[in-house]
Scaffold this motif. Structure first.
Motif, PDB file in Angstrom:
ATOM      1  N   ALA A  80       0.831  -1.205   0.000  1.00  0.00           N
ATOM      2  CA  ALA A  80       0.000   0.000   0.000  1.00  0.00           C
ATOM      3  C   ALA A  80       0.867   1.257   0.000  1.00  0.00           C
ATOM      4  O   ALA A  80       0.548   2.245  -0.669  1.00  0.00           O
ATOM      5  N   LEU A  81       1.971   1.218   0.743  1.00  0.00           N
ATOM      6  CA  LEU A  81       2.898   2.350   0.746  1.00  0.00           C
ATOM      7  C   LEU A  81       3.501   2.557  -0.639  1.00  0.00           C
ATOM      8  O   LEU A  81       3.649   3.696  -1.107  1.00  0.00           O
ATOM      9  N   MET A  82       3.874   1.458  -1.301  1.00  0.00           N
ATOM     10  CA  MET A  82       4.443   1.568  -2.641  1.00  0.00           C
ATOM     11  C   MET A  82       3.463   2.233  -3.607  1.00  0.00           C
ATOM     12  O   MET A  82       3.828   3.121  -4.384  1.00  0.00           O
ATOM     13  N   VAL A  83       2.210   1.785  -3.566  1.00  0.00           N
ATOM     14  CA  VAL A  83       1.201   2.355  -4.453  1.00  0.00           C
ATOM     15  C   VAL A  83       0.949   3.818  -4.118  1.00  0.00           C
ATOM     16  O   VAL A  83       0.934   4.683  -5.002  1.00  0.00           O
ATOM     17  N   PHE A 124      -1.435  -3.923  -8.664  1.00  0.00           N
ATOM     18  CA  PHE A 124      -0.788  -3.430  -7.449  1.00  0.00           C
ATOM     19  C   PHE A 124       0.648  -3.945  -7.316  1.00  0.00           C
ATOM     20  O   PHE A 124       1.542  -3.210  -6.895  1.00  0.00           O
ATOM     21  N   PHE A 125       0.871  -5.194  -7.670  1.00  0.00           N
ATOM     22  CA  PHE A 125       2.199  -5.784  -7.471  1.00  0.00           C
ATOM     23  C   PHE A 125       3.217  -5.299  -8.494  1.00  0.00           C
ATOM     24  O   PHE A 125       4.403  -5.618  -8.384  1.00  0.00           O
ATOM     25  N   LEU A 126       2.749  -4.543  -9.503  1.00  0.00           N
ATOM     26  CA  LEU A 126       3.685  -3.924 -10.445  1.00  0.00           C
ATOM     27  C   LEU A 126       4.348  -2.677  -9.857  1.00  0.00           C
ATOM     28  O   LEU A 126       5.447  -2.299 -10.279  1.00  0.00           O
ATOM     29  N   VAL A 163      14.604  -9.266 -11.872  1.00  0.00           N
ATOM     30  CA  VAL A 163      14.621 -10.703 -11.598  1.00  0.00           C
ATOM     31  C   VAL A 163      13.855 -11.012 -10.311  1.00  0.00           C
ATOM     32  O   VAL A 163      12.947 -11.860 -10.289  1.00  0.00           O
ATOM     33  N   ILE A 164      14.213 -10.317  -9.226  1.00  0.00           N
ATOM     34  CA  ILE A 164      13.536 -10.568  -7.947  1.00  0.00           C
ATOM     35  C   ILE A 164      12.071 -10.144  -8.011  1.00  0.00           C
ATOM     36  O   ILE A 164      11.173 -10.871  -7.570  1.00  0.00           O
ATOM     37  N   GLY A 165      11.833  -8.960  -8.587  1.00  0.00           N
ATOM     38  CA  GLY A 165      10.457  -8.486  -8.707  1.00  0.00           C
ATOM     39  C   GLY A 165       9.610  -9.382  -9.588  1.00  0.00           C
ATOM     40  O   GLY A 165       8.451  -9.681  -9.266  1.00  0.00           O
ATOM     41  N   GLY A 166      10.182  -9.830 -10.706  1.00  0.00           N
ATOM     42  CA  GLY A 166       9.441 -10.736 -11.584  1.00  0.00           C
ATOM     43  C   GLY A 166       9.157 -12.073 -10.930  1.00  0.00           C
ATOM     44  O   GLY A 166       8.082 -12.659 -11.104  1.00  0.00           O
ATOM     45  N   TRP A 167      10.113 -12.563 -10.158  1.00  0.00           N
ATOM     46  CA  TRP A 167       9.944 -13.830  -9.444  1.00  0.00           C
ATOM     47  C   TRP A 167       8.807 -13.716  -8.425  1.00  0.00           C
ATOM     48  O   TRP A 167       7.912 -14.568  -8.369  1.00  0.00           O
ATOM     49  N   VAL A 168       8.839 -12.657  -7.611  1.00  0.00           N
ATOM     50  CA  VAL A 168       7.778 -12.445  -6.621  1.00  0.00           C
ATOM     51  C   VAL A 168       6.438 -12.221  -7.313  1.00  0.00           C
ATOM     52  O   VAL A 168       5.400 -12.750  -6.892  1.00  0.00           O
ATOM     53  N   TYR A 169       6.449 -11.445  -8.402  1.00  0.00           N
ATOM     54  CA  TYR A 169       5.217 -11.149  -9.136  1.00  0.00           C
ATOM     55  C   TYR A 169       4.593 -12.425  -9.685  1.00  0.00           C
ATOM     56  O   TYR A 169       3.380 -12.653  -9.555  1.00  0.00           O
ATOM     57  N   ALA A 170       5.417 -13.275 -10.288  1.00  0.00           N
ATOM     58  CA  ALA A 170       4.904 -14.526 -10.854  1.00  0.00           C
ATOM     59  C   ALA A 170       4.347 -15.435  -9.766  1.00  0.00           C
ATOM     60  O   ALA A 170       3.314 -16.094  -9.950  1.00  0.00           O
ATOM     61  N   GLY A 171       5.017 -15.465  -8.608  1.00  0.00           N
ATOM     62  CA  GLY A 171       4.545 -16.318  -7.527  1.00  0.00           C
ATOM     63  C   GLY A 171       3.252 -15.830  -6.915  1.00  0.00           C
ATOM     64  O   GLY A 171       2.354 -16.626  -6.607  1.00  0.00           O
ATOM     65  N   VAL A 178       0.943 -13.490  -8.236  1.00  0.00           N
ATOM     66  CA  VAL A 178      -0.183 -13.258  -9.137  1.00  0.00           C
ATOM     67  C   VAL A 178      -0.581 -14.517  -9.900  1.00  0.00           C
ATOM     68  O   VAL A 178      -1.764 -14.830 -10.041  1.00  0.00           O
ATOM     69  N   PHE A 179       0.425 -15.267 -10.387  1.00  0.00           N
ATOM     70  CA  PHE A 179       0.131 -16.425 -11.235  1.00  0.00           C
ATOM     71  C   PHE A 179       0.393 -17.754 -10.533  1.00  0.00           C
ATOM     72  O   PHE A 179       0.177 -18.812 -11.140  1.00  0.00           O
TER      73      PHE A 179
END
Length: 385
Positions: free
Chosen positions: A133-136, A192-194, A224-232, A234-235
């Motif tokens: 929420a802080l990031m957004v 949000f996770f973007l 790499v880290i953001g994409g890894w967390v995002y994939a886990g 969201v998908f």
């Protein structure tokens, strides 16, 4: 079958002994921190007041309880021993010899173990959801306050639109079980996770764009880290199955981020509108720095005090919210050991047995109290600075 019990003194000693890894971790962290507090900046200043010391101690206690929950708990939080149904505190399990320190609930589960494991759920969801929420809020509040005009009008309208919606009804709509079968929570999560990925990418680009050797490393790690967390998240496509979240927890996560982001947005927007008039911002503009560099590296660091205080309070609000949703049977699974669900299950038989409701209630209250004390101490320190 007759159940044997231990006395009150043995219960107290048993609880203290079960928490031995927590006491050890607190000593390892807090004693050196207190000794070296003059060299630890804002964190060290918290040890100069009783309020700050109490806040840090309570928050670290529950943090370490969550970390060492498997060691602290004598039983599996979902394990049922039929003879221990509604057992009073101090009941001894004849098979294992272990004690139900806080008694058993209506399904014959150990109340103490469920309270301990409930801290893990709270300590994962509440800070993480608040962080997103802080990031957004920060990513949208910075340009709204800095540029003003149409950007500010559009973003402020959207924020006010969400804030104008009744919070309880909003959470009910987002967390109700029927929503899990729709793409709404996953769509919102995908958006949000973007924001953290975008935030840190822009942060490193504005700072190191003239130093490509460092820039490419930082951007690579972010993607790499953001994409890894995002994939886990969201998908649910993490190949290592480290980053994953259950659908019901994702609903709560998205609901908290969606409802909390507008409040963070308004705080950041107001801070930026005040700070952008300072001399050091004008000096950065004179040097020819880009607007995003000024926002991220000149304005945001000077707004960190109120944001840190707000983050502590917001984690407390989220903890209460999780308890409220659990109490109404929304969000988490019915067998979840989270504190709200435990309070709900115990409240149905409150006139007959009160002991299953007290531990999760006191745990929830103490954790929120610790966060409020921490926020008060941080507010005092920020006013001094």
């Amino acid at each position: 079958m007759q159940i044997e019990y231990v006395g009150a003194f043995q219960i107290i000693v048993g609880v203290l002994v079960r928490f031995w890894p927590v006491w050890l971790a607190l000593a390892v962290v807090m004693v050196p921190s207190y000794v070296a507090r003059r060299r630890l900046g804002l964190y060290g200043q918290l040890y100069d007041s009783g309020v700050g010391l109490a806040g840090v101690g309570i928050c670290l206690f529950w943090l370490f309880t969550a970390v060492f929950s498997a060691t602290v708990s004598p039983f599996d939080p979902l394990a049922q021993i039929p003879v221990m149904k509604d057992a009073l505190p101090g009941a001894i399990d004849a098979n294992s010899g272990q004690v139900y320190l806080f008694g058993g609930d209506k399904l014959a589960r150990d109340v103490f173990s469920r309270m301990v494991f409930g801290s893990r759920i709270v300590l994962i969801i509440a800070p993480a959801a608040t962080g997103f929420a802080l990031m957004v809020g920060i990513t949208l509040g910075l340009p709204a306050g800095y540029y003003g005009g149409k950007i500010d009008s559009i973003l402020s309208f959207l924020a006010n639109l969400v804030l104008a919606f009744p919070v309880i009804l909003l959470f009910y709509l987002l967390v109700t079980p029927g929503i899990m079968d729709t793409p709404i929570p996953y769509g919102l999560a995908g958006v949000f996770f973007l924001f953290p990925i975008v935030f840190f990418s822009v942060l490193f680009w504005t700072r190191y764009k003239n130093r490509p050797d460092r820039l490419y490393i930082l951007l690579g790690l972010t993607l790499v880290i953001g994409g890894w967390v995002y994939a886990g998240l969201v998908f649910d496509a993490d190949p290592l199955d480290i980053v994953s979240i259950a659908p019901n927890q994702l609903n709560i996560f998205v609901a908290v981020v969606f409802a909390s982001s507008p409040g963070v947005f308004r705080i950041v927007r107001g801070l930026v509108m005040d700070i952008k008039t300072r001399d050091y911002v004008a000096a950065a503009q004179t040097r020819g720095e880009s607007p995003w560099y000024i926002m991220l590296w000149e304005i945001l660091p000077n707004a960190r005090g109120p944001l840190i205080v707000d983050a502590c309070l917001r984690i407390g609000y989220t903890t209460i919210l999780l308890g409220t949703l659990g109490y109404f049977g929304l969000g988490l699974a019915p067998e979840s050991p989270d504190w709200g669900t435990a309070i709900k299950d115990a409240s149905r038989l409150l006139r007959q047995t009160i002991h299953p409701a007290l531990p999760p209630t006191i745990a929830l209250m103490s954790f929120v109290l610790g966060l409020n004390l921490l926020a008060d101490s941080l507010r005092e320190q920020s006013m001094k600075d």
